[in-house]
Write a protein that holds these residues in place. Structure first.
Motif, mmCIF file in Angstrom:
data_model
loop_
_atom_site.group_PDB
_atom_site.id
_atom_site.type_symbol
_atom_site.label_atom_id
_atom_site.label_comp_id
_atom_site.label_asym_id
_atom_site.label_seq_id
_atom_site.Cartn_x
_atom_site.Cartn_y
_atom_site.Cartn_z
ATOM 1 N N GLU A 371 0.829 -1.208 0.000
ATOM 2 C CA GLU A 371 0.000 0.000 0.000
ATOM 3 C C GLU A 371 0.863 1.258 0.000
ATOM 4 O OE1 GLU A 371 -3.239 0.077 -0.365
ATOM 5 O OE2 GLU A 371 -3.244 -2.116 -0.468
ATOM 6 N N GLU A 389 -5.365 -9.299 -8.907
ATOM 7 C CA GLU A 389 -6.209 -8.158 -8.519
ATOM 8 C C GLU A 389 -5.375 -6.885 -8.400
ATOM 9 O OE1 GLU A 389 -8.640 -6.934 -4.551
ATOM 10 O OE2 GLU A 389 -8.510 -9.069 -5.030
ATOM 11 N N ARG A 390 -4.193 -6.999 -7.789
ATOM 12 C CA ARG A 390 -3.347 -5.811 -7.634
ATOM 13 C C ARG A 390 -2.802 -5.343 -8.982
ATOM 14 N NH1 ARG A 390 -1.744 -3.842 -2.633
ATOM 15 N NH2 ARG A 390 -2.489 -5.124 -0.907
ATOM 16 N N ARG A 393 -5.308 -3.341 -10.671
ATOM 17 C CA ARG A 393 -5.398 -2.028 -10.050
ATOM 18 C C ARG A 393 -4.249 -1.124 -10.521
ATOM 19 N NH1 ARG A 393 -4.699 -1.595 -3.763
ATOM 20 N NH2 ARG A 393 -5.645 -3.658 -3.857
ATOM 21 N N TYR A 394 -3.039 -1.684 -10.543
ATOM 22 C CA TYR A 394 -1.885 -0.882 -10.987
ATOM 23 C C TYR A 394 -2.047 -0.437 -12.437
ATOM 24 C CZ TYR A 394 0.741 -2.459 -6.840
ATOM 25 O OH TYR A 394 1.158 -2.690 -5.557
ATOM 26 N N ARG A 396 -4.778 -0.046 -14.252
ATOM 27 C CA ARG A 396 -5.871 0.896 -14.488
ATOM 28 C C ARG A 396 -5.584 2.270 -13.889
ATOM 29 N NH1 ARG A 396 -11.118 -3.053 -13.696
ATOM 30 N NH2 ARG A 396 -10.966 -4.010 -15.761
ATOM 31 N N SER A 397 -4.909 2.272 -12.731
ATOM 32 C CA SER A 397 -4.657 3.562 -12.079
ATOM 33 C C SER A 397 -3.475 4.293 -12.704
ATOM 34 C CB SER A 397 -4.384 3.341 -10.587
ATOM 35 O OG SER A 397 -3.161 2.642 -10.416
ATOM 36 N N GLU A 419 -10.581 -10.585 -16.197
ATOM 37 C CA GLU A 419 -10.429 -9.155 -15.924
ATOM 38 C C GLU A 419 -9.013 -8.676 -16.231
ATOM 39 O OE1 GLU A 419 -11.399 -8.073 -11.950
ATOM 40 O OE2 GLU A 419 -11.523 -5.920 -12.413
ATOM 41 N N THR A 423 -7.806 -6.107 -19.233
ATOM 42 C CA THR A 423 -7.052 -4.888 -18.900
ATOM 43 C C THR A 423 -5.747 -4.819 -19.683
ATOM 44 O OG1 THR A 423 -7.976 -5.035 -16.669
ATOM 45 C CG2 THR A 423 -6.129 -3.541 -16.981
#
Length: 491
Positions: A371, A389-390, A393-394, A396-397, A419, A423
């Motif tokens: 985090e 999952e992480r 997130r990385y 997309r952000s 997913e 991505t």
């Protein structure tokens, strides 16, 4: 001069100077009349070749030098389309080397799941591919059947490789370990650490005093595999070693054992250095360690150098890596995430904590550190679904450069989830995604799930001048199409 010698002389100097001889009467043939001297010579040369071949006697083989025949293979062999596709992949692959390797591996997995084996005629080319492609070699069994194992053993014997028993996980004659040379002894110890850690520990401990310092360090390093609390006694013994290399190896291994006696000693050294300050904004201050005593030097804390000033930060790093991570939470009275927040700005200390958490795969600390920062070694500690999952997130952000995620993406089990696949396809089909597509080219076709094939086809139909990106998408479609054929062939 014999008939054959006469023939050779005529061929050598020409029929003008040496006419072709007549065949010997014992052969019962007469040369036809009418052909020229040159034609007659060629006719007799052909006759001589046939006679010579027919007169050869088979050489008697020495039975003692023959290998034992292969045992019967009772497993049914793959037939029909499945056999044809494997033959195609091995002899005339319609795809590139990387995709062929993946598809051969897929074939072996499907064969194992279906309870069939490789046709005997395809074993030699398959073993040849496995010899250069470790990912294929890993999946040879059980699909190559009894004869495949027999042939593999023969090939290894010819190449001087270790006996197939080693691969099968059978223990060798451990009593002979002390007779092995340095690197061979280390390799044998590595093998034992994978399958019988206690046996490896007993062997090394029993011969410890008879080994050179280099051998002790190299052999001890194999304990990185299946390291456990049972190894602590030997590692503590190694901390007393005269050789620095041995002591450093033992200390590095003990860093991974947070419940060891050395970890408790390191915690005792770390606690006095931690102080929670601040009234409104709490901050954890970390002091530098004092000059190490003999016990601290034995535990791996650097002694004062003969020249120059001591590196006290390096000493602090050693203490942090050796101490249990809960030393920090005990000092702050808070959890890992809050403790990390109290160390904001302490880059070097946080790096040492991250290194410790990654080495021990401490998931609570790993999650808290992720985090705060992105580090592939921390990410690699997470279970695959959580890693996926992480990564989504990385990506997309945009918090992490996509290029920095290539290695974590390569290390994920395949195929990816829908997913993550979607991505990644979004990223590589973006305007600047061509380079990312090239970097993932080796794994993307097999990493995408079957349902992504349709999306790849649609993307291919779009106008795109990036040839490298189009090639990656085409490979993905081709792989999924061939993979579907394999699946249907084994139904």
């Amino acid at each position: 001069m014999t008939w054959l010698a006469e023939l050779r002389a005529a061929a050598l100097v020409g029929t003008a100077r040496h006419p072709a001889p007549c065949p010997p009467a014992e052969l019962g043939v007469r040369p036809p009349e009418g052909p020229s001297a040159e034609e007659s010579l060629l006719d007799q040369a052909a006759l001589a070749d046939a006679v010579t071949r027919a007169a050869r006697q088979p050489r008697r083989l020495d039975d003692a030098g023959l290998a034992e025949p292969a045992p019967p293979d009772h497993c049914p062999q793959a037939t029909g389309e499945a056999a044809r596709l494997l033959d195609l992949l091995l002899t005339q692959p319609p795809v590139g080397p990387e995709l062929r390797t993946q598809l051969v591996t897929d074939w072996l997995k499907l064969a194992a799941a279906s309870g069939v084996r490789v046709p005997h005629s395809l074993l030699p080319p398959l073993l040849a591919v496995a010899g250069t492609r470790p990912s294929v070699a890993e999946h040879l069994h059980p699909a190559i059947g009894t004869r495949g194992r027999w042939l593999q053993g023969m090939l290894e014997s010819d190449q001087g490789a270790s006996a197939s028993a080693a691969r099968d996980g059978q223990s060798s004659e451990t009593g002979d370990w002390a007779e092995l040379a340095g690197t061979d002894a280390t390799a044998e110890l590595e093998r034992l650490r994978r399958i019988h850690p206690a046996t490896a520990r007993t062997l090394l401990g029993g011969h410890w005093d008879n080994l050179t310092a280099r051998e002790r360090a190299a052999h001890l390093a194999t304990f990185a595999t299946n390291l456990g609390s049972d190894d602590e006694e030997l590692l503590e013994r190694a901390l007393h070693d005269k050789a620095k290399g041995v002591r450093d190896t033992a200390a590095a291994l003990l860093d991974r054992l947070p419940d060891s006696a050395r970890a408790a000693r390191m915690a005792a050294r770390l606690r006095p250095l931690l102080r929670l300050n601040g009234m409104l904004r709490k901050h954890l201050e970390v002091g530098l360690p004092p000059e190490p005593d003999a016990a601290a030097i034995r535990d791996g804390i650097p002694a004062r150098p003969r020249n120059g000033e001591p590196d006290r930060l390096a000493r602090l790093d050693t203490i942090i890596r050796g101490a249990p991570l809960d030393t920090w939470t005990s000092a702050t009275g808070r959890g890992p995430a809050s403790s990390i927040a109290l160390l904001k700005g302490e880059t070097r200390i946080l790096a040492a904590i991250a290194s410790t958490a990654a080495q021990r795969a401490d998931l609570e600390w790993v999650r808290a550190l992720l985090e705060d920062r992105f580090e592939p070694r921390l990410l690699a500690c997470l279970p695959p679904p959580e890693r996926e999952e992480r990564l989504v997130r990385y990506l997309r952000s945009g918090a992490v450069q996509a290029f920095a995620l290539v290695e974590p993406l390569r290390d994920l089990p395949r195929p990816w989830g829908p997913e993550l696949a979607a991505t990644v396809l979004e990223q590589i089909t973006a305007k600047s995604g061509g380079q990312l597509a090239v970097m993932l080219a080796g794994i993307l076709p097999a990493a995408l799930p079957p349902e992504a094939a349709g999306q790849c086809r649609q993307l291919l139909e779009r106008s795109d001048d990036d040839a490298a990106r189009r090639r990656v998408l085409r490979d993905a479609v081709q792989y999924q199409s061939f993979r579907q054929s394999l699946t249907e062939a084994f139904l």
